[in-house]
Design a protein around this motif. Sequence first.
Motif: not given
Length: 162
Positions: A38-42
């Motif tokens: 589950v990609w977040r790329n915060y």
Amino acid sequence: EVDLTAGYTYEHYSVYVSDTFIGQTTDPSTGQPLELSVWRNYGNASIYRLGVAWQVLPVLELRAGGLHDRSGVNPAYYNPSLPDSTAWAGSLGLGWDVMKDLSINAAFFNAWFDTLNSVPAASTATLDNASSFPGQFGNWAWIASVGVNWKWDPQATQAKAN
């Protein structure tokens, strides 16, 4: 007496790229354990806080506080499994010393999150963004608490006995 407190927190969330789950089941297409990301790329975030406590009477203290949380959430990779967005919050509380070693404290906290408009980034050959949710998300939260506090120091009790 009035006590004023201010605080700042920098959160290095840019290192938070994804939540990856590796299962015990084999993926028939690869022969490897099933893997889901589950990609977040915060991005990085900051929180600014301000609080005040006022000793109204020797046995009564009133408290109030507020904060602004500039979230690092990336709307292009938003997933409600981790609800987040920029927020404002406030709290009110009080403490009452009922007697020498007994006090009662109560507080109420409320947070208002900015509306997050999510338009998922396109998937690529190396990044499957199917876990992102398109849409408009608005969140809020509140917490109420009451605590009864008893101060007990067994070493002080033993010292008195000696």
